[in-house]
Design a protein around this motif. Structure first.
Motif, PDB file in Angstrom:
ATOM      1  N   ARG A  79       1.329  -0.933  -0.508  1.00 21.26           N
ATOM      2  CA  ARG A  79       0.208  -0.067   0.297  1.00 21.26           C
ATOM      3  C   ARG A  79       0.644   0.768  -0.274  1.00 21.26           C
ATOM      4  N   GLN A  80       1.743   1.569   0.467  1.00 17.79           N
ATOM      5  CA  GLN A  80       2.827   2.821   1.045  1.00 17.79           C
ATOM      6  C   GLN A  80       3.573   2.740  -0.680  1.00 17.79           C
ATOM      7  N   VAL A  81       3.836   1.493  -1.399  1.00 10.15           N
ATOM      8  CA  VAL A  81       4.195   1.671  -2.120  1.00 10.15           C
ATOM      9  C   VAL A  81       3.118   2.148  -3.166  1.00 10.15           C
ATOM     10  N   GLY A  82       2.346   1.574  -3.567  1.00  8.77           N
ATOM     11  CA  GLY A  82       1.442   2.360  -4.639  1.00  8.77           C
ATOM     12  C   GLY A  82       0.657   1.488  -5.449  1.00  8.77           C
ATOM     13  N   LEU A  83       0.779   0.081  -4.585  1.00 10.38           N
ATOM     14  CA  LEU A  83       0.482  -1.278  -5.240  1.00 10.38           C
ATOM     15  C   LEU A  83      -0.818  -0.781  -5.204  1.00 10.38           C
ATOM     16  N   GLU A 130      11.451  -6.953  -3.525  1.00  8.28           N
ATOM     17  CA  GLU A 130      10.526  -7.494  -3.967  1.00  8.28           C
ATOM     18  C   GLU A 130       9.671  -6.951  -4.746  1.00  8.28           C
ATOM     19  N   LEU A 131       8.940  -5.584  -3.291  1.00 11.85           N
ATOM     20  CA  LEU A 131       7.676  -5.444  -4.011  1.00 11.85           C
ATOM     21  C   LEU A 131       8.343  -3.984  -5.527  1.00 11.85           C
ATOM     22  N   VAL A 177      14.995   0.912  -1.864  1.00 13.09           N
ATOM     23  CA  VAL A 177      14.925   0.119  -0.351  1.00 13.09           C
ATOM     24  C   VAL A 177      15.049   1.456   0.181  1.00 13.09           C
ATOM     25  N   MET A 178      16.339   2.239  -0.087  1.00 15.20           N
ATOM     26  CA  MET A 178      17.501   2.972   0.667  1.00 15.20           C
ATOM     27  C   MET A 178      16.281   4.341   0.717  1.00 15.20           C
TER      28      MET A 178
END
Length: 178
Positions: A79-83, A130-131, A177-178
């Motif tokens: 959800r945070q990544v926007g998927l 991976e996301l 990720v960073m």
């Protein structure tokens, strides 16, 4: 007693063996080259099918996880990544590294040993990595470069480009990720 029938072949008689031999002689070097290319490409495609069968066996042995803390963390991170939806999470008894597979329906394969050994922060970083592959659509791009590598197996640039793309994908996901 009847005499056996006499069969004689005319000096210019054409047999199927001689026609086949003549046709082979007429086959130009380009046709042989194409035939060789087809044989090698077919062999490489058989190799891809074997790898995907092994992957299917690995997925069949893995268990789908929807309720564990790892699954909850994966949903939150997706959800945070926007998927729109998180990839399916499966826990594998095999050892190794986490990876994502499946272009249409992404599946994140997480080895149980990895879950047992990583801290929560390390697990979060591995899931985010991976996301990032899913968000960037790396799996579809990998298929394109793999097909090009199979078709142009004879050209070193096809292999260099494929491995260069894979390397850059990993760097981009680490940077994400960073």
């Amino acid at each position: 007693p009847m005499p056996a029938p006499v069969t004689a072949t005319a000096p210019n008689a054409v047999t199927s063996d001689s026609v086949w031999a003549e046709n082979l002689r007429r086959l130009r070097w380009k046709a042989w080259l194409l035939l060789g290319w087809l044989v090698i490409v077919t062999g490489k495609l058989v190799g891809v099918v074997r790898v995907h069968r092994r992957l299917a066996r690995l997925l069949a042995e893995a268990r789908t996880d929807t309720e564990s803390p790892v699954a909850t963390l994966l949903r939150d991170l997706a959800r945070q990544v926007g998927l729109a939806a998180p990839p399916r999470l499966v826990i594998s008894p095999m050892s190794g590294s986490p990876f994502v597979c499946g272009v249409v329906t992404p599946t994140l394969v997480m080895p149980q040993a990895v879950i047992n050994t990583l801290s929560r922060q390390q697990l979060r970083a591995a899931l985010l990595h991976e996301l990032a592959h899913v968000k960037r659509n790396d799996l579809a791009l990998n298929w394109i470069s793999e097909i090009a590598r199979i078709v142009y197996f004879f050209h070193p640039v096809a292999h260099l480009a494929h491995f260069g793309v894979r390397f850059e994908q990993e760097l981009a996901c680490d940077q994400f990720v960073m």
